[in-house]
Design a protein around this motif. Structure first.
Motif, PDB file in Angstrom:
ATOM      1  N   ARG A  32       0.062   8.359   3.064  1.00 28.62           N
ATOM      2  CA  ARG A  32      -0.344   7.112   2.509  1.00 28.62           C
ATOM      3  C   ARG A  32      -1.576   6.927   1.939  1.00 28.62           C
ATOM      4  O   ARG A  32      -2.449   6.079   1.997  1.00 28.62           O
ATOM      5  CB  ARG A  32      -0.345   6.043   3.670  1.00 28.62           C
ATOM      6  N   ARG A  33      -1.783   8.109   1.010  1.00 28.93           N
ATOM      7  CA  ARG A  33      -3.005   7.842   0.082  1.00 28.93           C
ATOM      8  C   ARG A  33      -2.489   7.289  -1.145  1.00 28.93           C
ATOM      9  O   ARG A  33      -1.274   7.262  -1.538  1.00 28.93           O
ATOM     10  CB  ARG A  33      -3.748   9.444  -0.161  1.00 28.93           C
ATOM     11  N   THR A  34      -3.445   6.834  -1.774  1.00 27.55           N
ATOM     12  CA  THR A  34      -3.088   6.224  -3.257  1.00 27.55           C
ATOM     13  C   THR A  34      -2.609   7.006  -4.395  1.00 27.55           C
ATOM     14  O   THR A  34      -3.097   8.201  -4.466  1.00 27.55           O
ATOM     15  CB  THR A  34      -4.157   5.265  -3.670  1.00 27.55           C
ATOM     16  N   SER A  35      -1.697   6.808  -5.266  1.00 27.64           N
ATOM     17  CA  SER A  35      -1.406   7.759  -6.377  1.00 27.64           C
ATOM     18  C   SER A  35      -2.956   7.925  -7.321  1.00 27.64           C
ATOM     19  O   SER A  35      -3.041   8.998  -7.642  1.00 27.64           O
ATOM     20  CB  SER A  35      -0.315   7.081  -7.183  1.00 27.64           C
ATOM     21  N   GLN A  36      -3.642   6.981  -7.334  1.00 29.83           N
ATOM     22  CA  GLN A  36      -4.937   7.082  -8.235  1.00 29.83           C
ATOM     23  C   GLN A  36      -5.578   8.345  -7.325  1.00 29.83           C
ATOM     24  O   GLN A  36      -6.252   9.034  -7.840  1.00 29.83           O
ATOM     25  CB  GLN A  36      -5.891   5.964  -8.097  1.00 29.83           C
TER      26      GLN A  36
END
Length: 344
Positions: free
Chosen positions: A118-122
């Motif tokens: 659940r980390r961001t794509s950025q």
């Protein structure tokens, strides 16, 4: 070929859920949920009925190598508006450095970071660019570039990697999400709203083939990467697109078992599965019983023997859960799914 996701058409155009990669491809004989044809055989089994191998539950899933190349290639490839790079030799060469740094195991890791952790794509993209040494490119460029992305996590992450590398080289690049291929491809062809998009070789080839040559056009994408890229390049010329170098990374239809099952039977390929086990239970989307790259292809190309087909989903949570719980032996997945165990 793959089914559709939101980033694909016939090979990739169904909708994709945000947390779960959707997928596709399917096959033959028997109604969904019924016995799947019992297994036509070929030289891999010598026509002999093999002992049934029970499914083995386990949390870790591993893709069996498609060693006889049943599936169409779907390597990641930069798709670029031709007019946007006239007189610019730098942009595509920068995108090619991304292709060179990606393989399927790396793509699995990127997807796991976003879909599972659940980390961001950025965040994931910036970390990848730094770790791969792509944040200080020797080549430089300038100008505004809009990188498009389809509305699923893998595409967003790849698009953000492209934009991060371009920005490091001096471009003013940003990422915009434009739904599915039917929505974003016209924008890429016109070049007004988007100039670059991470694409998939086989899926895009067939999408353009049907667009340029008609819905009934014979397929030109295949398991041969060079031949498929050659076909894609010619089709791209018809609609104003050019392409970078395809990456070794693929997101294609694949078939998985639990790691525990693979270890118990000492198998790593679909051919080895066909030589070892009969009475298999196959899980996948309903169309799997009718599509040549799913159950029929597995039976005809590999001689796999199926006792039953269970109608689940296209590489989604139902199929993966059924594998993990030992309800099916073999399941249709996406080769870059973040829940898979990377292959050696």
């Amino acid at each position: 070929m793959k089914l559709p996701r939101t980033h694909v058409s016939l090979p990739r155009a169904l909708g994709a859920a945000a947390a779960v990669l959707s997928l596709t491809l399917l096959t033959a004989c028997g109604a969904p949920g019924s016995a799947g044809g019992g297994g036509s055989t070929d030289s891999s089994t010598g026509g002999a009925d093999l002992a049934a191998c029970e499914a083995v539950p386990g949390d870790e899933l591993v893709v069996l190598d498609d060693d006889q190349q049943l599936q169409t290639v779907d390597n990641i490839i930069p798709a670029v508006n031709a007019a946007a790079v006239e007189g610019d030799d730098t942009l595509i060469s920068l995108l090619d450095t991304v292709s060179a740094a990606l393989d399927t195991n790396t793509l699995i890791g990127l997807n796991r970071s976003v879909d599972v952790d659940r980390r961001t794509s950025q965040e994931v993209a910036e970390e990848f660019v730094a770790d791969a040494g792509l944040d200080s490119p020797e080549a430089t460029g300038s100008g505004e570039i809009i990188v498009g992305a389809a509305d699923f996590a893998e595409s967003a992450t790849l698009g953000t990697i492209y934009a991060t590398v371009l920005n490091a080289a001096g471009y003013d690049a940003e990422v915009t999400t434009i739904g599915n291929r039917e929505a974003y491809l016209p924008a890429l062809e016109s070049g007004d709203q988007v100039q670059v998009i991470p694409e998939y070789v086989g899926t895009l080839t067939e999408f353009l083939n049907h667009d340029v040559n008609g819905a009934d056009a014979d397929a030109v994408a295949s398991s041969d990467l060079d031949a498929t890229v050659e076909a894609l390049t010619g089709l791209g010329e018809e609609v104003g697109l050019v392409f970078g170098t395809p990456s070794p990374a693929q997101d294609q239809n694949a078939f998985a078992v639990t790691q525990a099952f693979a270890d118990e039977h000492g198998i790593a390929t679909l051919s080895e599965l066909a030589e070892t086990c009969g009475g298999l239970v196959l899980g996948g989307p309903p169309e799997c019983t009718e599509r040549p790259f799913c159950q029929p292809g597995l039976e005809e190309t590999y001689g796999l023997q199926f006792a039953e087909f269970r109608s689940l989903d296209a590489g989604g949570p139902l199929t993966k859960s059924a594998l993990q719980q030992g309800e099916v032996t073999l399941g249709l997945v996406f080769s870059s799914d973040g829940s898979l165990t990377p292959t050696e």
